[in-house]
Design a protein around this motif. Sequence first.
Motif, PDB file in Angstrom:
ATOM      1  N   LEU A 100       0.863  -1.159   0.017  1.00  0.00           N
ATOM      2  CA  LEU A 100       0.089   0.107   0.263  1.00  0.00           C
ATOM      3  C   LEU A 100       0.925   1.113  -0.108  1.00  0.00           C
ATOM      4  CD1 LEU A 100      -3.106   0.957   0.279  1.00  0.00           C
ATOM      5  CD2 LEU A 100      -2.450   1.025   2.697  1.00  0.00           C
ATOM      6  N   THR A 149      -6.871  -3.961   1.744  1.00  0.00           N
ATOM      7  CA  THR A 149      -7.793  -3.025   1.415  1.00  0.00           C
ATOM      8  C   THR A 149      -8.591  -2.652   3.065  1.00  0.00           C
ATOM      9  OG1 THR A 149      -8.251  -3.618  -0.736  1.00  0.00           O
ATOM     10  CG2 THR A 149     -10.014  -2.228   0.288  1.00  0.00           C
ATOM     11  N   ALA A 175      -6.328  -0.756   4.891  1.00  0.00           N
ATOM     12  CA  ALA A 175      -6.089   0.796   4.157  1.00  0.00           C
ATOM     13  C   ALA A 175      -7.289   1.703   4.955  1.00  0.00           C
ATOM     14  CB  ALA A 175      -6.411   0.543   2.860  1.00  0.00           C
ATOM     15  N   TRP A 176      -8.443   1.061   5.119  1.00  0.00           N
ATOM     16  CA  TRP A 176      -9.072   1.647   5.864  1.00  0.00           C
ATOM     17  C   TRP A 176      -8.947   2.230   7.395  1.00  0.00           C
ATOM     18  CZ3 TRP A 176     -10.059   3.467   1.472  1.00  0.00           C
ATOM     19  CH2 TRP A 176     -10.739   2.792   0.463  1.00  0.00           C
ATOM     20  N   VAL A 220      -8.363   3.780  -2.722  1.00  0.00           N
ATOM     21  CA  VAL A 220      -7.038   2.847  -3.061  1.00  0.00           C
ATOM     22  C   VAL A 220      -7.230   2.687  -4.460  1.00  0.00           C
ATOM     23  CG1 VAL A 220      -5.907   0.856  -2.811  1.00  0.00           C
ATOM     24  CG2 VAL A 220      -7.044   1.944  -0.673  1.00  0.00           C
ATOM     25  N   TYR A 248     -12.903  -4.021  -6.396  1.00  0.00           N
ATOM     26  CA  TYR A 248     -12.676  -2.766  -6.867  1.00  0.00           C
ATOM     27  C   TYR A 248     -13.387  -2.802  -8.195  1.00  0.00           C
ATOM     28  CZ  TYR A 248      -8.612  -2.063  -3.672  1.00  0.00           C
ATOM     29  OH  TYR A 248      -7.921  -2.043  -2.763  1.00  0.00           O
ATOM     30  N   ALA A 258     -11.007   1.266  -5.118  1.00  0.00           N
ATOM     31  CA  ALA A 258     -12.197   1.107  -3.998  1.00  0.00           C
ATOM     32  C   ALA A 258     -12.277   2.434  -3.335  1.00  0.00           C
ATOM     33  CB  ALA A 258     -11.472  -0.108  -3.085  1.00  0.00           C
ATOM     34  N   ARG A 286     -13.791   4.251   0.333  1.00  0.00           N
ATOM     35  CA  ARG A 286     -13.763   3.908   1.706  1.00  0.00           C
ATOM     36  C   ARG A 286     -15.299   3.764   1.878  1.00  0.00           C
ATOM     37  NH1 ARG A 286     -11.572   4.753   6.716  1.00  0.00           N
ATOM     38  NH2 ARG A 286      -9.604   5.831   5.881  1.00  0.00           N
TER      39      ARG A 286
END
Length: 165
Positions: A72, A106, A109-110, A118, A138, A162, A164
Amino acid sequence: MLRPFEPSDTALAHALGADPYVPLIGSLPARPSPQQARQWVRRQRQKHTDGEGFSFAIADAATDTAIGAIGLWLRDLPQGRATAGYAVSPEHRGSGVATSALVALTAFAWTVPALHRVELYIEPWNTASIRVATAAGYRRERLLRAHQWIGGTRRDMLLYAAIRP
């Protein structure tokens, strides 16, 4: 499972470096020497400290053997965006490993408060990666013509993203 890279993950560097495509899109040399494989693993371990983002080994849950890599990249974090990238060793492709890893990345990532999007950049011919992106939730947004240098040639890229939840 995703985990930090370990010094023992050089076998993954050798497997990915033997692939004709992977060395074109990252910092891993083609057919790396043992020293080059160690250096690549060290660079992966240093990515977060250097402020580039997060690099994880995709490991087999039963053996803890590294079978892929996923990252990431946070260069565009001030704009609320990150880029993800992944590669799975040839002998583990087609088994759902990349999709599971991308779903996990993912979700991770949030947890970054400033992150709202992303992005994935995928060459149009790479149907396996397109399947991974779609299966991980995605959505394709557009074709970016002559977007990126790969292997000395300007290449078209598909943009998948993608947002949030």
